[in-house]
Design a protein around this motif. Sequence first.
Motif, short mmCIF file in Angstrom:
data_model
loop_
_atom_site.label_atom_id
_atom_site.label_comp_id
_atom_site.label_asym_id
_atom_site.label_seq_id
_atom_site.Cartn_x
_atom_site.Cartn_y
_atom_site.Cartn_z
N MET A 10 0.84 -1.20 0.00
CA MET A 10 0.00 0.00 0.00
C MET A 10 0.87 1.25 0.00
O MET A 10 1.97 1.25 0.57
N ASP A 13 -0.67 6.88 1.62
CA ASP A 13 -2.05 7.36 1.70
C ASP A 13 -3.03 6.20 1.93
O ASP A 13 -4.00 6.33 2.68
N GLU A 14 -2.78 5.08 1.26
CA GLU A 14 -3.64 3.90 1.44
C GLU A 14 -3.52 3.35 2.85
O GLU A 14 -4.52 2.96 3.46
#
Length: 75
Positions: A10, A13-14
């Motif tokens: 990821m 931000d994820e």
Amino acid sequence: MSLARQGAAMTPDEVAAFRAHPLAGAAIAVRRAGEAAKVVGREVPGLPTWAPRLRAYAGQALGSPSDGSPIERDF
């Protein structure tokens, strides 16, 4: 290898969005239990141990009451 099959790591931000989700802790607990169950010879709790917890998580995710009543949805 597994991470590549799942679409890679990821982004920051994820990760932040995942951590902010109210069920993030539940998702991590289920994932860790699933990984632990892959260890050959390791004894892990069976489905009766996990079923109530999974029902509660599913109810929260779907917006159903957590009183144990069935989840009725038209998908």
